[in-house]
Design an enzyme around this catalytic site. Structure first.
Site, mmCIF file in Angstrom:
data_model
loop_
_atom_site.group_PDB
_atom_site.id
_atom_site.type_symbol
_atom_site.label_atom_id
_atom_site.label_comp_id
_atom_site.label_asym_id
_atom_site.label_seq_id
_atom_site.Cartn_x
_atom_site.Cartn_y
_atom_site.Cartn_z
ATOM 1 N N GLY A 7 1.010 -1.036 0.030
ATOM 2 C CA GLY A 7 0.189 0.254 0.130
ATOM 3 C C GLY A 7 1.083 1.139 -0.060
ATOM 4 N N GLY A 12 1.481 5.801 2.851
ATOM 5 C CA GLY A 12 3.094 4.015 2.952
ATOM 6 C C GLY A 12 4.005 4.769 2.390
ATOM 7 N N ASN A 92 -6.328 2.080 10.045
ATOM 8 C CA ASN A 92 -7.428 1.964 11.314
ATOM 9 C C ASN A 92 -7.620 1.246 11.067
ATOM 10 O OD1 ASN A 92 -6.470 4.880 12.383
ATOM 11 N ND2 ASN A 92 -7.135 6.096 10.440
ATOM 12 N N SER A 118 0.015 8.039 13.920
ATOM 13 C CA SER A 118 -1.170 10.253 13.784
ATOM 14 C C SER A 118 0.260 10.713 13.016
ATOM 15 C CB SER A 118 -1.465 9.709 14.971
ATOM 16 O OG SER A 118 -1.876 11.076 15.074
ATOM 17 N N LYS A 168 -5.116 4.548 19.035
ATOM 18 C CA LYS A 168 -5.951 4.794 18.261
ATOM 19 C C LYS A 168 -7.047 5.687 17.349
ATOM 20 C CE LYS A 168 -4.332 6.956 14.160
ATOM 21 N NZ LYS A 168 -4.982 7.385 13.484
ATOM 22 N N GLU A 175 -10.067 13.372 18.143
ATOM 23 C CA GLU A 175 -9.297 14.575 17.512
ATOM 24 C C GLU A 175 -10.787 14.903 16.287
ATOM 25 O OE1 GLU A 175 -8.536 13.470 12.978
ATOM 26 O OE2 GLU A 175 -7.154 13.311 13.912
ATOM 27 N N ARG A 269 -21.306 15.068 11.656
ATOM 28 C CA ARG A 269 -20.331 14.716 10.910
ATOM 29 C C ARG A 269 -21.469 14.126 9.822
ATOM 30 N NH1 ARG A 269 -14.547 13.446 11.234
ATOM 31 N NH2 ARG A 269 -13.837 14.978 12.378
#
Length: 302
Positions: A7, A12, A92, A118, A168, A175, A269
């Site tokens: 990836g 990546g 993720n 991150s 994470k 966030e 959102r």
């Protein structure tokens, strides 16, 4: 060390480049020809398939979308990887998926490391923050890899399998709340009691980054956003979601932990893409684009 990167997208390729510059030998695989060519220019050896990669490396770093794509690649790799090889998932992924994969691969003596990453696009230059779960001895063996990718003091062993992706997940939930809080504040300044004074948000975000309690990298990015525009007429306020925020809220609800800020940010959102959002959600979308290259929806796009 010899390392395979599966990836070669934005993250990546950044990880591959940092490894090459630290003196590691990196083999890369990606179906995108453009990504292949750009990675090759950085010193990555491009392979045509995973079978070829498995002949060269014993450490495989996955930087692909979470869910079924990770399982598909792991299933494909199992035809070629050898006893004692290591798979690192830097995407993720949901932490329970990581726990399942680690348990399953252990039956073939394959080590699975979950690594929350991150730092966004800036991580290519200043280093990433790495949150690492899995077998501790394997982590210790991989420290030269993590040190090459991370910012100074930017990597740590968090705990058993799943722990890296778990923290994470929560990081991404935080966030959501931080971005929404900043954006709502900017909207109040723009549309509240002093709206006729046209307070300069570009100047203000710079000021707040010098000594104020709320100074941060997000605020620095907001300063860059407002340097280009303060009205945002050409975009909608739709904020795309990656899923980790919803996982964080679900985890809190599972243990009856109150998370009204994170829950509200998540709901906003969803509302933003149904309605087109508002000024604050436009700011959030632009900030996400700044740190991670996430999509900003233009008005008129289907």
């Amino acid at each position: 060390m010899n390392i395979g990167i599966i990836g070669l997208g934005r993250m990546g390729m950044s990880i591959a480049d940092r490894l090459v510059k630290a003196g590691h030998q990196v083999w890369g695989f990606d179906l995108n020809i453009e990504m292949q060519e750009e990675s090759k220019s950085l010193g990555v050896t491009i392979v045509p398939d995973l079978a070829t990669m498995a002949k060269q490396v014993h450490i495989f770093w996955l930087m692909i979308p979470q869910g079924k794509p990770v399982d598909n690649v792991i299933d494909h790799l199992r035809s070629y990887i050898k006893d004692g090889d290591i798979i690192i998932d830097g995407g993720n992924s949901f932490y329970q998926d990581s726990q399942r994969r680690a348990k399953d691969l252990a039956t073939n003596n394959i080590q699975f490391i979950d690594c929350g990453v991150s730092g966004g696009l800036q991580g290519h230059f200043s280093g990433f923050c790495l949150m690492i779960g899995g077998d501790k001895k394997t982590y210790e063996f991989l420290i030269p890899v993590f040190a090459a990718i991370a910012a100074p003091q930017g990597y740590a062993y968090i705990g058993i399998s799943g722990a890296g992706h778990y923290v994470k997940m929560v990081h991404n939930g935080i966030e959501y709340g931080l971005l929404q809080a900043y954006a709502e504040g900017f909207q109040i300044i723009k549309e509240g009691s002093f709206k006729d004074q046209a307070i300069d948000l570009h100047q203000l975000t710079d000021l707040w980054n010098h000594g104020s309690i709320i100074r941060s990298w997000i605020l620095q990015l907001a300063h860059e956003v407002f340097a280009h525009d303060k009205v945002f007429e050409s975009i909608t306020g739709c904020i795309d979601q990656g899923g980790t925020g919803a996982w964080t809220v679900a985890e809190a609800q599972k243990y009856q932990l109150p998370v009204p800020i994170l829950k509200s940010a998540l709901e906003i959102r969803a509302w933003s893409c149904k309605t087109g959002g508002n000024y604050a959600t436009k700011v959030v979308a632009l900030l996400r684009n700044k740190f991670g290259g996430h999509l900003v929806h233009k008005k008129g796009d289907s």
